[in-house]
Design a protein around this motif. Structure first.
Motif, PDB file in Angstrom:
ATOM      1  N   VAL A   1      -7.669   0.584  -8.866  1.00 43.31           N
ATOM      2  CA  VAL A   1      -8.654  -0.431  -9.271  1.00 43.31           C
ATOM      3  C   VAL A   1      -9.909   0.250  -9.809  1.00 43.31           C
ATOM      4  CG1 VAL A   1     -10.158  -2.289  -8.438  1.00 43.31           C
ATOM      5  CG2 VAL A   1      -7.779  -2.161  -7.665  1.00 43.31           C
ATOM      6  N   ARG A   2     -10.349   1.286  -9.106  1.00 47.60           N
ATOM      7  CA  ARG A   2     -11.551   1.997  -9.539  1.00 47.60           C
ATOM      8  C   ARG A   2     -11.344   2.621 -10.923  1.00 47.60           C
ATOM      9  NH1 ARG A   2     -14.459   6.366  -5.694  1.00 47.60           N
ATOM     10  NH2 ARG A   2     -12.481   7.469  -5.977  1.00 47.60           N
ATOM     11  N   LYS A   3     -10.151   3.136 -11.164  1.00 49.30           N
ATOM     12  CA  LYS A   3      -9.847   3.743 -12.466  1.00 49.30           C
ATOM     13  C   LYS A   3      -9.995   2.723 -13.590  1.00 49.30           C
ATOM     14  CE  LYS A   3      -6.015   5.723 -15.077  1.00 49.30           C
ATOM     15  NZ  LYS A   3      -4.573   6.105 -15.043  1.00 49.30           N
TER      16      LYS A   3
ATOM     17  N   SER B   1       0.826  -1.205   0.000  1.00 50.92           N
ATOM     18  CA  SER B   1       0.000   0.000   0.000  1.00 50.92           C
ATOM     19  C   SER B   1       0.861   1.256   0.000  1.00 50.92           C
ATOM     20  CB  SER B   1      -0.927  -0.005   1.217  1.00 50.92           C
ATOM     21  OG  SER B   1      -1.688   1.180   1.275  1.00 50.92           O
ATOM     22  N   ALA B   2       1.888   1.263   0.863  1.00 48.56           N
ATOM     23  CA  ALA B   2       2.764   2.439   0.964  1.00 48.56           C
ATOM     24  C   ALA B   2       3.548   2.661  -0.314  1.00 48.56           C
ATOM     25  CB  ALA B   2       3.705   2.269   2.154  1.00 48.56           C
ATOM     26  N   GLN B   3       4.096   1.584  -0.896  1.00 48.75           N
ATOM     27  CA  GLN B   3       4.886   1.711  -2.125  1.00 48.75           C
ATOM     28  C   GLN B   3       4.011   2.129  -3.298  1.00 48.75           C
ATOM     29  OE1 GLN B   3       8.060   1.881  -0.645  1.00 48.75           O
ATOM     30  NE2 GLN B   3       8.505   1.228  -2.737  1.00 48.75           N
ATOM     31  N   PHE B   4       2.794   1.598  -3.342  1.00 49.16           N
ATOM     32  CA  PHE B   4       1.889   1.929  -4.447  1.00 49.16           C
ATOM     33  C   PHE B   4       1.583   3.426  -4.448  1.00 49.16           C
ATOM     34  CE2 PHE B   4      -1.515   1.664  -7.413  1.00 49.16           C
ATOM     35  CZ  PHE B   4      -1.382   0.448  -8.067  1.00 49.16           C
ATOM     36  N   LYS B   5       1.262   3.954  -3.288  1.00 51.80           N
ATOM     37  CA  LYS B   5       0.958   5.374  -3.165  1.00 51.80           C
ATOM     38  C   LYS B   5       2.187   6.221  -3.462  1.00 51.80           C
ATOM     39  CE  LYS B   5      -1.411   9.040  -1.790  1.00 51.80           C
ATOM     40  NZ  LYS B   5      -2.559   9.585  -2.541  1.00 51.80           N
ATOM     41  N   LYS B   6       3.333   5.781  -2.994  1.00 53.11           N
ATOM     42  CA  LYS B   6       4.572   6.538  -3.162  1.00 53.11           C
ATOM     43  C   LYS B   6       4.981   6.632  -4.628  1.00 53.11           C
ATOM     44  CE  LYS B   6       9.470   6.392  -1.812  1.00 53.11           C
ATOM     45  NZ  LYS B   6      10.486   5.653  -1.022  1.00 53.11           N
TER      46      LYS B   6
ATOM     47  N   GLY C   1       1.304   7.786  -6.915  1.00 48.20           N
ATOM     48  CA  GLY C   1       0.543   8.951  -6.500  1.00 48.20           C
ATOM     49  C   GLY C   1      -0.914   8.642  -6.224  1.00 48.20           C
ATOM     50  N   SER C   2      -1.317   7.402  -6.456  1.00 48.26           N
ATOM     51  CA  SER C   2      -2.696   6.977  -6.206  1.00 48.26           C
ATOM     52  C   SER C   2      -2.681   5.766  -5.277  1.00 48.26           C
ATOM     53  CB  SER C   2      -3.405   6.588  -7.509  1.00 48.26           C
ATOM     54  OG  SER C   2      -3.414   7.676  -8.408  1.00 48.26           O
ATOM     55  N   THR C   3      -3.778   5.570  -4.577  1.00 47.56           N
ATOM     56  CA  THR C   3      -3.873   4.390  -3.724  1.00 47.56           C
ATOM     57  C   THR C   3      -4.219   3.176  -4.576  1.00 47.56           C
ATOM     58  OG1 THR C   3      -6.237   4.640  -3.279  1.00 47.56           O
ATOM     59  CG2 THR C   3      -4.704   5.825  -1.822  1.00 47.56           C
TER      60      THR C   3
END
Length: 508
Positions: A454-456, A439-444, A447-449
């Motif tokens: 997934v929603r995109k 989760s932390a790496q994905f956001k970092k 720029g998105s969670t």
């Protein structure tokens, strides 16, 4: 035995030193004195176990020296040697509590007997002072330093109602890396078990070097084993109140004194946790009943894993590992064979890859060594997560250089499973990393969670289906991963600014 000799005749004094060494090399002469006064000062300083003293000496005779030492609470065993057999000397020696009295010239047999008697008295005194606490009894059994005699057995039986010759049972609770955080709570739970039974007495020891607690069950009612009770009640209770890793091992001993030999064997039995179900109590008797089947190494799975690695097919690689784990635990195998097969499988993938740096290979070897010594699947899982980071299974890079292989693989999984309700937890498990880290790496890096991404993908799929098909809203919702078309419409409007039906009309 530490000895001081107080004798004014040099020949006798030096001869005694040699004679003592001949009788028993373990006898240590820690000092010699020529008269009572110098003997008194020496004894106060070195505090020997035994004083061998003459009676008639200049300045202060031997009995006066002993009396003065006793007045100052300097307690030592005394062996008096004298050329005089007068009753007055004997009476005074008895008043001082001296019962070891030899006449010159000394006979070797009499001296040897007197020394053995003193040695026995010292050992008995040491038992009384140090050995008869439960703390020392159990620690002596655990470290193998206890050497009990009949007197010791008599005293422990009289004082505590048991001897170290009696049968006993050991309950080992291994906490692994969580030892420091959980030992107090685990000990509290075990003490509660001990306090609420009359069927046995228990002593709980902390074995910090092995990350475990040891519960010694002794003075058992009618010699009844507590295995069933601990297996059905105590182990489940511990599992409900403590976090993993947690492994419990049981052993019955014919003699409590055998603990020092049995405990290392129990430590080795920890690895059977790989073969037993969760919340099981590992026991030698149960292990011996296992119908062990040799592992047939899965060459077909190895070839499939190599092919997946060459084709950068991460999904197939993960699927192959899942089949491997299932293969390793499907039947009863030796724990060592399970680990050996996993290590062989891993190494075969390492050798498939080219251009591996020496540094990486050394780190991989250390990981495989840890797997070889692992006792739980939890340990193996941790090592496997690290191992997987060294495999080059990323797809050809289409992302910006700043995006790591891990996030690229995560995006591959999202693209593949976004319409099947993929979650962060499931993705992290497939990538062999923790949810928090992914989760932390994905956001970092993006720029998105994870959820936003997934929603995109889902919204893009909805747009595609709205434009290219005439499907109804409930059908589009199902194909894009939404179980509720109304919820899909609400999310779509939040992202696009209009409802799906409005979007379809506008595009058409």
């Amino acid at each position: 035995m530490r000895i001081v000799i107080v004798e004014d005749e040099a020949a006798i004094r030096e001869g005694m030193v040699k004679l003592l060494h001949q009788i028993n090399p373990q006898y240590e002469v820690v000092g010699k004195a020529v008269d009572g006064q110098s003997g008194y000062e020496l004894i106060r300083s070195v505090r020997p176990d035994l004083i061998i003293v003459d009676i008639r000496m200049p300045d202060m005779n031997g009995l006066a020296m002993i009396r003065k030492l006793q007045e100052e609470q300097v307690r030592c065993k005394v062996l008096v040697i004298s050329a005089y057999s007068e009753f007055e000397y004997a009476r005074e020696a008895i008043e001082l509590g001296i019962i070891n009295y030899l006449l010159k010239p000394l006979k070797i047999a009499e001296l040897k007997k007197a020394l053995e008697k003193v040695d026995e008295e010292i050992r008995r005194d040491q038992h009384k002072e140090y050995g008869f606490s439960l703390e020392n009894i159990f620690m002596g059994c655990i470290n193998g330093q206890l050497e009990p005699d009949e007197y010791f057995h008599e005293q422990t039986l009289g004082k505590y109602g048991f001897t170290v010759q009696e049968p006993a049972e050991l309950f080992m609770v291994w906490l692994g890396k969580g030892y420091e955080q959980q030992k107090d709570r685990a000990k509290e739970l075990l003490e509660h078990v001990a306090d609420h039974t009359v069927k046995f007495a228990a002593n709980i020891r902390e074995l910090k070097g092995w990350d475990m607690l040891l519960m010694i069950l002794y003075r058992q009612h009618a010699g009844e084993s507590q295995y069933t009770y601990f297996s059905k009640s105590v182990v489940p209770m511990l599992c409900d109140n403590l976090k993993k890793p947690l492994v419990c091992v049981w052993r019955r001993m014919e003699h409590l004194l055998d603990a020092s030999k049995v405990i290392p064997e129990m430590k080795k039995e920890l690895e059977w946790n790989l073969c037993f179900p969760d919340r099981a109590l590992i026991c030698k008797r149960v292990i011996q009943k296992q119908q062990i089947v040799p592992i047939k190494y899965p060459l077909e799975l190895e070839d499939r894993a190599k092919q997946a690695l060459r084709e950068k097919n991460w999904e197939d690689l993960v699927s192959t590992y899942e089949r491997l784990y299932d293969h390793l635990v499907r039947e009863n195998h030796l724990p060592s064979q399970i680990k050996e097969s996993l290590i062989r499988f891993n190494w075969s993938l390492v050798t498939t890859q080219k251009d591996k740096k020496e540094e990486s290979e050394l780190r991989i070897q250390k990981i495989l060594q840890r797997i070889a010594s692992a006792d739980t699947w939890n340990q193996i899982e941790t090592d496997m997560k690290e191992f997987m980071t060294f495999l080059d299974y990323s797809e050809p890079k289409t992302e910006e250089p700043s995006v790591s292989d891990l996030i690229q693989r995560a995006k591959v999984l999202i693209r593949k499973y976004y319409n099947q309700g993929i979650t962060l937890e499931e993705t992290a498990r497939k990538l062999f990393v923790s949810e928090e880290y992914l989760s932390a790496q994905f956001k970092k890096e993006t720029g998105s969670t994870f959820t936003e991404t997934v929603r995109k993908y889902r919204i893009e799929k909805v747009k595609e289906l709205l434009v290219e098909t005439h499907l109804k809203m409930n059908q589009i919702a199902e194909l894009s991963g939404y179980s509720d078309p109304k919820y899909m419409s609400r999310v779509f409007k939040e992202e696009v600014g209009m409802l799906p039906t409005e979007y379809r009309k506008e595009i058409q």
